[in-house]
Design a protein around this motif. Structure first.
Motif, short mmCIF file in Angstrom:
data_model
loop_
_atom_site.label_atom_id
_atom_site.label_comp_id
_atom_site.label_asym_id
_atom_site.label_seq_id
_atom_site.Cartn_x
_atom_site.Cartn_y
_atom_site.Cartn_z
N PRO A 1 59.25 48.91 49.42
CA PRO A 1 58.05 48.11 49.17
C PRO A 1 58.21 47.05 48.09
O PRO A 1 57.22 46.65 47.47
N GLY A 2 59.43 46.59 47.86
CA GLY A 2 59.64 45.53 46.89
C GLY A 2 59.19 44.18 47.42
O GLY A 2 58.89 44.03 48.61
N PRO A 3 59.14 43.16 46.55
CA PRO A 3 58.61 41.85 46.96
C PRO A 3 59.33 41.24 48.16
O PRO A 3 58.68 40.76 49.10
N THR A 4 60.67 41.25 48.16
CA THR A 4 61.40 40.59 49.23
C THR A 4 61.18 41.26 50.57
O THR A 4 60.86 40.62 51.58
N VAL A 5 61.36 42.58 50.61
CA VAL A 5 61.22 43.32 51.87
C VAL A 5 59.77 43.28 52.35
O VAL A 5 59.51 43.20 53.55
N THR A 6 58.83 43.30 51.43
CA THR A 6 57.42 43.22 51.82
C THR A 6 57.13 41.92 52.55
O THR A 6 56.49 41.91 53.62
N VAL A 7 57.62 40.81 52.02
CA VAL A 7 57.40 39.52 52.66
C VAL A 7 58.12 39.47 54.02
O VAL A 7 57.55 39.03 55.02
N VAL A 8 59.37 39.96 54.07
CA VAL A 8 60.13 39.95 55.33
C VAL A 8 59.42 40.78 56.40
O VAL A 8 59.31 40.37 57.56
N SER A 9 58.92 41.94 56.01
CA SER A 9 58.25 42.81 56.98
C SER A 9 56.99 42.16 57.52
O SER A 9 56.69 42.26 58.72
N GLN A 10 56.26 41.47 56.66
CA GLN A 10 55.05 40.80 57.12
C GLN A 10 55.36 39.59 58.00
O GLN A 10 54.63 39.28 58.92
N VAL A 11 56.46 38.92 57.71
CA VAL A 11 56.90 37.81 58.56
C VAL A 11 57.25 38.34 59.95
O VAL A 11 56.87 37.75 60.98
N MET A 12 57.98 39.46 60.01
CA MET A 12 58.33 40.05 61.31
C MET A 12 57.08 40.45 62.08
O MET A 12 56.97 40.20 63.29
N THR A 13 56.13 41.06 61.39
CA THR A 13 54.89 41.48 62.04
C THR A 13 54.11 40.28 62.57
O THR A 13 53.57 40.30 63.69
N GLY A 14 54.05 39.22 61.77
CA GLY A 14 53.33 38.02 62.20
C GLY A 14 53.95 37.37 63.41
O GLY A 14 53.25 36.94 64.33
#
Length: 409
Positions: A91-104
């Motif tokens: 749940p760090g900043p980088t992985v959080t953003v990447v995961s949300q990009v994938m979901t979007g």
């Protein structure tokens, strides 16, 4: 139409409910538990919307062009599963953003593919009715998932939501395979007549020549700019309040359950009314509801106001969920660009939804929750004005005067 495939389609909508929208209000709660500030939460939510925007139009064009729609849809659900697992474990900043990009990005493909499969199974005459059923099952799935999530969060914490989303995505993928590929008419799925000649690949220029579509796009952009972040930020307000007497996860689940229950009835009502009153009046009714909802959220700062806020949300979203896709099908009937048109509307909708959390988080950080909700209401009023004025323009009247499939546009 195959009854088996239509039943499988309804089940796909049921299980896809918890997949297409991501973690929803639980994302804000999860990030608050990891000490994120409202402004940062808003920008992370926006990252998913921006990623979705970048692939929205290509996704709609792919839905028009691709023949194996089931495979593409299954790929999207599996992408959401991977993103969910990444966010939970890292749940760090980088992985959080990447995961949300994938979901979007996955969500950008899911919506037009679902529309294309529905249109390919039913044709335009039955599309509105089946869309109402799809939306009812979708909202029932959201309500069921929220109830399970609320109970799970109460006993096991926010992490239970991640398990639930993974399970729902797997079940959705299984149901997609229950739709027989041979039952999907790929010509009808892109808005072509069954006896029409070969159509060119979807082109943006065709969409830009439809004034009704352009006015609808601006309207939904403003609608979602004023609506998308309202409920997640209400959950953040509860989570951040030291005086809160209710578990934030339970609060988020309760808000989802109320709105989704109302959406079921609103979607079924819209499906029945569309053939007699047309889609324009249903969209107008939905646009009138949002300013009232924002006003209640702005002036009523207690949890007691939550049921009224969510009932209004359910009414507006339930009507739009049926009326907007049906509106696009009517406008682009026979042009072979139906799903590209759906994605154009989703692009405009996504632009508003992507900017909404960042704008609202910034307003909350610099002013207050009530001020942010008041701004949302003002934007909603602007959307209604543009829609009403647009209906009286000469070009829009010309677009709505073509032969109809029953009822007004």
């Amino acid at each position: 139409m195959s009854l088996r495939s239509l039943q499988a389609l309804c089940l796909v909508n049921f299980f896809m409910a918890d997949v297409r929208d991501g973690l929803g209000p639980f994302l804000g709660i999860f990030m608050t538990e990891h000490h994120w500030k409202p402004e940062s939460i808003g920008w992370v939510m926006t990252s998913a919307g921006v990623a979705s925007l970048l692939v929205t139009l290509p996704a709609g064009m792919a839905a028009d062009a691709v023949r194996n729609k089931r495979l593409m849809l299954s790929t999207g659900t599996l992408t959401v599963i991977l993103a969910t697992i990444m966010l939970w474990y890292f749940p760090g900043p980088t992985v959080t953003v990447v995961s949300q990009v994938m979901t979007g990005m996955a969500a950008a493909f899911i919506a037009p593919l679902m529309t294309a499969m529905t249109l390919g199974l039913t044709g335009p005459e039955k599309f509105g009715y089946q869309t109402g059923r799809n939306e009812a099952f979708n909202h029932a799935g959201n309500m069921t998932a929220a109830a399970v999530a609320g109970a799970s969060v109460w006993y096991w914490g926010t992490g239970a939501v991640f398990v639930l989303m993974t399970v729902m995505a797997l079940l959705a993928t299984t149901c997609v395979m229950g739709i027989r590929e041979c039952d999907i008419n790929n010509r009808l799925a892109r808005g072509l007549k069954a006896d029409a000649g070969n159509a060119a690949l979807p082109r943006l220029s065709v969409l830009l020549r439809e004034p009704a579509l352009l006015i609808g796009g601006v309207t939904v952009l403003l609608f979602h700019l004023g609506n998308a972040a309202l409920m997640p930020m209400l959950s953040v307000r509860v989570a951040a309040s030291p005086e809160a007497w209710i578990n934030p996860g339970v609060f988020a689940a309760a808000t989802v359950i109320i709105s989704q229950a109302v959406m079921i009835f609103a979607a079924l009502y819209a499906a029945r009314r569309a053939q007699s009153t047309g889609y324009l009046s249903l969209i107008t009714a939905a646009l009138c509801i949002l300013p009232v909802r924002a006003a209640v959220a702005s002036f009523g700062d207690g949890i007691a106001f939550m049921p009224a806020i969510q009932i209004l949300d359910g009414m507006a979203a339930g009507l739009l969920g049926v009326a907007v896709p049906g509106f696009v099908v009517r406008v682009l009937d026979g042009k072979g660009h139906t799903n590209a048109g759906q994605s154009f509307i989703l692009l405009m909708q996504g632009a508003g939804a992507a900017l909404s959390p960042a704008m609202m988080g910034t307003l909350i950080s610099h002013f207050s929750f009530s001020a942010a909700f008041a701004v949302m209401g003002a934007i909603a009023v602007l959307a209604l004005i543009i829609w009403l004025v647009g209906q009286h323009l000469t070009l829009l009247k010309a677009a709505t005067s073509r032969p109809q499939l029953g009822g007004d546009l």
